[in-house]
Design an enzyme around this catalytic site. Structure first.
Site, PDB file in Angstrom:
ATOM      1  N   SER A 213       0.766  -1.343  -0.025  1.00 16.04           N
ATOM      2  CA  SER A 213       0.080  -0.354  -0.052  1.00 16.04           C
ATOM      3  C   SER A 213       1.036   1.531   0.023  1.00 16.04           C
ATOM      4  CB  SER A 213      -0.712  -0.213   1.230  1.00 16.04           C
ATOM      5  OG  SER A 213      -1.935   0.949   1.393  1.00 16.04           O
TER       6      SER A 213
ATOM      7  N   HIS B  17      -7.858  -4.377  -1.521  1.00 19.06           N
ATOM      8  CA  HIS B  17      -6.803  -4.218  -0.965  1.00 19.06           C
ATOM      9  C   HIS B  17      -6.556  -4.839   0.024  1.00 19.06           C
ATOM     10  CE1 HIS B  17      -4.270  -1.119  -0.757  1.00 19.06           C
ATOM     11  NE2 HIS B  17      -3.776  -0.853   0.558  1.00 19.06           N
TER      12      HIS B  17
END
Length: 702
Positions: A557, A674
């Site tokens: 991320s 994610h």
């Protein structure tokens, strides 16, 4: 003989890498934008359109090539077997009491997903309430937030298709074990339900899915609504309207006694927030009263017996706490009950058992306290060792409270404690097949480029010879006020058991030392994060833990952005890059997903000065032809609705063309958001790929 075998081993790997080159990628050299007087090339913009058949075919070819090469790596199956032992374990969550019932989570050693259970507090058998293992044959549906009502008769929970962030809220009737048909609400992205005191309705934050609204603008359309059970969600009352600003999101929490509603308006993911309060006893006509608006600081508040207990870093970057009468919320009436500590960071406060549970960070390790409601210290909660403890959790009026503890060498434990007496007992211990006594985990400190003192956790087998030969993984994040604290890590154990070193750098941009630490690594200061990381790498080399070429950069991320900056700015330092669900195109990032919400953290490329900073480090734009880049795996997720997968696709294409170094692979997880595919087997496969790749291209681990 060993050297000869090692040379043969690496030669075979190099040949394999040539034979299994990534698929060719079309390049459009005429795609050039002029921004603030700068010509910005974007030859792989066509890869932004994930719905295009050409892009879909490209993704399939890339993923197939990556998995073929990763699956053939020596030692991969051994890593997979060990990771399975370390990850398929019985796990238990602390119970929550609601009405006469206890609710908790458990994941059995053979289960892929966590299950929610219930039993009567007075005793009796346990009952499965929510089992996401049974929701989809391929595991593509995940459980998001789940919140029991105050009377324990219902549970509001969110199902997340494709393991993404956006989900659908349902309400389970506990007695009948059936979902209530009328109470199905799509559009839950931010948070879950906050029940009213009578347990017949709840507040929630709704987000639109209207295709007429660009996805990047939808955070600004979020609304706080109230849903009455048994009524159509289409008629839900809006209690706080949309802001219209995609950098602002609204969220509300109701107090247990039904007196107060606290509204938080977040500016970006971590930049600041406003707080408002509303007296629910006045009904729908009651006004919102501003507690704090427009300050460049953070605030959270608990309500207990008509008092607000507020944590903030306003005027105190390491945090402080106030007691406030919501009937008289003017600032001059705020009473400071916990002052800023000269060194430690006040991480948060909670009301539990009629007292304050207080969490601190002391050089990135936890300490817990119990204080009276006026802030007087009653006792320090003993912890098993130096590591990470959760805040005390429990009901605001119940003496029973729980906290979890873990460290790099201690698998997760849950402890039960009496808030009043401090009597504490072990409630649960994760039975991981590891021997922590054979592992050394220590905290070191080094100086960054500008002289700032940075913490570094280093983990390895006891007796490691510091000869610079140990393959080493350096993990980092450095952003959004997030602190990387010690914790049991199956990946780290699997790596160090094979002779490797695993290190975690506490970079600026995180929250390890409060808001000043955060600000020192955001916006125009983002390069500090990368410089801290490079200094950590150089420190590990100077101290003879490892050497250039034997060091792997790892992050996900915002940490994927870190890895992207590491491999483009300092390819000489790293032999391998493990880059997961990353941001890498910092010029176009606000156009995708909810990324406008991150502009207060990174900056806006539409602003000339901020564009200059973003362009100076944007990894995708810093790829240079003919550079010997590290061997790289970019781990992407096909349903990531937080960080758009276009970043991974474009960067992979750019590196595959430009690099004269090791292979560049793009591995794409299917039905994954994610946070991944929410399946243990998927996590095991991904980590086995990562560790085997690192071992292969950093040299053999003896």
């Amino acid at each position: 003989m060993k050297l000869a075998l090692f040379a043969l081993f690496t030669t075979l790997l190099a040949c394999a890498a040539v034979r299994l080159r990534a698929p060719e990628t079309r390049r459009v050299d005429t795609q050039i934008d002029e921004l603030h007087g700068v010509k910005v090339a974007d030859p792989y913009r066509w890869l932004e359109d994930e719905k295009s058949p050409e892009v879909q075919a490209w993704m399939s070819a890339q993923d197939a090539a990556a998995r073929k090469q990763l699956g053939a790596l020596p030692g991969r199956e051994a890593f997979k077997a060990r990771l399975s032992q370390l990850m398929y374990l019985d796990r238990l969550g602390a119970p929550e009491k609601r009405g006469s019932r206890l609710f908790w989570t458990r994941r059995g050693a053979t289960q892929e997903k966590t299950v929610v259970y219930m039993r009567e507090a007075a005793g009796g058998g346990e009952q499965v309430l929510l089992d996401p293992n049974a929701w989809s044959s391929d595991g593509s549906t995940a459980l998001g937030s789940w919140v029991p009502s105050w009377d324990g008769k219902r549970v509001a929970y969110v199902q997340r298709p494709n393991n993404g962030d956006l989900g659908v809220l349902h309400v389970l009737d506990v007695d009948s074990m059936k979902d209530l048909e009328a109470d199905v609400i799509p559009g839950l992205r931010f948070g879950g339900a906050s029940w009213n005191s009578t347990s017949d309705g709840f507040f929630y934050t709704w987000s639109p899915s209207d295709p007429a609204i660009p996805v990047s603008d939808r955070p600004g359309y979020s609304e706080v609504r109230f849903h009455k059970l048994g009524t159509s969600p289409a008629g839900d009352k809006v209690w706080r309207e949309k802001t219209g600003d995609p950098q602002r999101i609204v969220h509300a929490e109701a107090s247990k006694d039904g007196h107060w509603l606290i509204l938080e308006v977040s500016v970006g993911s971590s930049a600041s927030n406003d707080l408002y309060v509303r007296d629910l006893r006045l009904g729908e006509g009651g006004p919102w009263v501003a507690l704090v608006v427009g300050k460049p600081a953070h605030y959270t508040a608990d309500v207990y017996r008509d008092r607000l207990y507020l944590w903030t870093d306003e005027g105190a970057p390491r945090g402080r706490a106030f007691s406030i009468d919501p009937q008289h919320p003017a600032r001059e009436g705020w009473k400071e009950i916990i002052a800023e500590h000269p060194r430690d960071v006040l991480h948060g406060i909670t009301v539990v058992g009629g007292k304050l549970g207080v969490s601190w960070l002391q050089d990135v390790a936890s300490r817990l306290e119990v204080r009276s409601l006026d802030g007087a210290l009653l006792r320090e909660q003993p912890l098993p060792a130096r590591g990470t403890a959760s805040p005390l959790v429990g009901d605001e009026d119940d003496d029973d409270a729980y906290f979890s503890f873990t460290s790099f060498t201690t698998p997760t434990e849950i402890h039960k404690t009496s808030v009043a007496t401090g009597q504490t007992s072990l409630y649960f211990r994760l039975q991981a097949p590891v021997d922590g006594t054979q592992v050394e985990a220590k905290q070191l400190f080094f100086n960054s480029k500008d002289g700032t003192r940075i913490p570094l956790w280093v983990m390895h087998k006891k007796g490691l010879v510091l000869d610079g030969k140990a393959p080493t993984i350096l993990y980092g994040y450095g952003g959004f006020l997030i602190s990387l604290q010690p914790g049991f890590n199956p990946e780290a154990f699997a790596w160090i058991e094979q002779g490797g070193v695993y290190a975690v750098a506490n970079l600026r941009g995180g929250g390890e030392y409060g808001e000043q630490w955060h600000k020192a690594g955001m916006m125009a200061n983002k390069q500090n994060v990368f410089d801290d990381y490079f200094a950590a790498a150089e420190y590990l080399i100077a101290e003879r833990y490892t050497s250039k070429g034997r060091l792997a950069a790892e992050g996900g991320s915002n940490g994927g952005l870190l890895v992207g900056a590491a491999l483009t700015q300092r390819p000489d330092l790293f032999g391998v890059a493990l880059c997961a669900v990353p941001l890498l195109d910092m010029i176009r990032y606000p156009r995708f997903g909810v990324a406008k919400f991150w502009v207060p953290e990174y900056g806006d490329p539409e602003d000339a000065a901020q564009f200059k900073t973003l362009y100076s480090y944007s990894p995708y734009h810093q790829v240079k032809e003919g550079t010997r880049y590290p061997a790289t795996v970019i781990f992407s997720a096909d349903s990531d609705d937080r960080v758009d997968p276009m970043h991974a696709r474009k960067m992979a294409a750019a590196l595959q063309r430009a690099s004269s170094g090791g292979p560049v692979l793009l591995r794409i997880e299917r039905h994954a958001g994610h946070g991944g595919a929410d399946l243990i087997r998927a996590s095991v496969e991904r980590l086995a790929d990562a560790l085997a790749f690192a071992r292969a291209y950093l040299g053999k681990v003896d």
